[in-house]
Design a protein around this motif. Structure first.
Motif, mmCIF file in Angstrom:
data_model
loop_
_atom_site.group_PDB
_atom_site.id
_atom_site.type_symbol
_atom_site.label_atom_id
_atom_site.label_comp_id
_atom_site.label_asym_id
_atom_site.label_seq_id
_atom_site.Cartn_x
_atom_site.Cartn_y
_atom_site.Cartn_z
ATOM 1 N N THR A 176 20.867 84.030 49.198
ATOM 2 C CA THR A 176 20.871 83.131 50.879
ATOM 3 C C THR A 176 22.563 83.470 51.451
ATOM 4 O O THR A 176 23.526 82.767 50.482
ATOM 5 C CB THR A 176 21.020 81.956 51.003
ATOM 6 N N VAL A 177 22.728 82.826 52.306
ATOM 7 C CA VAL A 177 23.290 83.882 53.036
ATOM 8 C C VAL A 177 24.471 83.141 54.309
ATOM 9 O O VAL A 177 22.905 82.020 54.729
ATOM 10 C CB VAL A 177 23.086 84.900 54.914
ATOM 11 N N VAL A 178 24.702 82.110 53.524
ATOM 12 C CA VAL A 178 25.831 80.978 54.548
ATOM 13 C C VAL A 178 26.971 81.191 55.364
ATOM 14 O O VAL A 178 27.600 81.611 55.088
ATOM 15 C CB VAL A 178 26.422 80.561 53.063
ATOM 16 N N VAL A 179 26.628 80.540 56.403
ATOM 17 C CA VAL A 179 27.540 80.956 57.453
ATOM 18 C C VAL A 179 27.712 79.421 58.626
ATOM 19 O O VAL A 179 27.319 78.664 58.281
ATOM 20 C CB VAL A 179 26.375 81.483 58.552
ATOM 21 N N LEU A 180 28.714 79.739 58.918
ATOM 22 C CA LEU A 180 29.235 78.464 58.860
ATOM 23 C C LEU A 180 29.477 78.192 60.776
ATOM 24 O O LEU A 180 30.334 78.966 61.257
ATOM 25 C CB LEU A 180 30.837 77.993 58.353
#
Length: 336
Positions: free
Chosen positions: A39-43
């Motif tokens: 999973t790619v976590v983007v803020l």
């Protein structure tokens, strides 16, 4: 992602000088079903949310709220947690680094804009960008205790450390300077001018030079930190901002937010050896473990772009929230 601190670790922070175990607050309920793949976590800093993307399909898994202004994030040393620092939300959120699921939350952490541990894991620093200070914590392997709340001239932003953990270097965006903080005495050792609005800071692997992205101009300042002199200016592009090593101990990328480009710097020659076009305010970067692709947040376009590093071309653009900043995935390249 954010500041590049080699061998960095992160933990829960103690407010007001109290000892705090890691972690100390119960986890909120997970708002999104756990995905099966990396999973790619983007803020999304302006939306106060986290967006999760499927790395293989580029599809959005879901978006959920976090504290206000989540800007930077980094994993714990055992890679069992990913910490999201919510600056004006005054909190740290702990996520599963593989799925992005919420594990726990620590509240009442004041202005954690940027966070990092010294290489020896003895000291933890939280940069308070809006409060013009840094908080230095001692770490005993389990708990953190506030050692010093240190005022700095204006807008402490990114950080780096010497290999022996004796000094921390803090870029000061508001005063156009770089500060060196002695971690033994918890005092400012020196402050020097580096250029307009300095941002990202990176220590070269040989511990010889500091690289500073001069965001208000178009270059990376190469600093001999022992003599406090700028020995070279590497021209990159307008808005030189943040760094991400390629993982080969030889090259590092710098994002140029205004120019809409990313430069590739050779750490041996200290020259730019290539450029990649990524429009829309490229900021934080993450690289897959195989070294084939780079994921880049685009602050002004509400998107994340995926770059094929062999061709140096954007191969995918993915919509996310407003002002995407930090980005992370578990199967990532080394930060050296």
């Amino acid at each position: 992602m954010s500041v590049f601190v080699r061998r960095s670790v992160v933990s829960a922070v103690a407010a007001c000088g109290l000892l705090t175990a890691f972690p100390s607050f119960a986890a909120p309920s997970s708002p999104i079903a756990a995905p099966a793949a990396n999973t790619v976590v983007v803020l999304n800093s302006r939306d106060a949310t986290v967006t999760l993307l499927d790395q293989a399909t580029y599809q959005e898994i879901g978006t959920y709220p976090v504290g206000k202004e989540p800007h930077h994030l980094m994993p714990t040393p055992d890679n069992k947690s990913l910490i999201v620092a919510a600056a004006t939300g005054n909190s740290l959120l702990f996520l599963d680094p593989k799925s992005g699921q919420i594990q726990s939350q620590v509240k009442d952490i004041v202005d954690p804009y940027q966070i990092g541990f010294s290489p020896n894991q003895k000291w933890f620093i939280s940069n308070g960008l809006r409060l013009d200070r840094i908080d230095i914590y001692g770490y005993d392997g389990k708990n953190l205790k506030l050692a010093k709340r240190l005022p700095l001239p204006s807008m402490p932003s990114h950080m780096a450390f010497t290999a022996d953990s004796s000094l921390a270097f803090i870029s000061l965006q508001g005063s156009d300077e770089l500060a060196a903080v002695d971690l033994t005495t918890q005092k400012v050792k020196w402050i020097m001018p580096v250029g307009k609005q300095p941002a990202g800071v990176y220590m070269t692997p040989d511990n010889k030079y500091l690289l500073v992205g001069v965001m208000g101009s178009d270059y990376v300042a190469v600093i001999d930190w022992r003599t406090q002199k700028i020995v070279k200016k590497i021209k990159t592009g307008d808005g030189a901002h943040n760094f991400r090593p390629q993982g080969d101990n030889r090259h590092i990328f710098v994002s140029n937010r205004v120019a809409g480009t990313i430069n590739i710097l050779d750490l041996n020659s200290l020259e730019s050896v290539g450029s990649i076009s990524v429009p829309g305010g490229p900021d934080c970067m993450e690289i897959t473990a195989d070294g084939k692709t780079m994921w880049v947040t685009q602050r002004w376009l509400k998107k994340v772009s995926v770059v094929d590093l062999a061709t140096r071309k954007v191969i995918k653009s993915i919509p996310v929230g407003r002002s995407p900043h930090g980005i992370y995935f578990n199967n990532r390249a080394s930060e050296l």
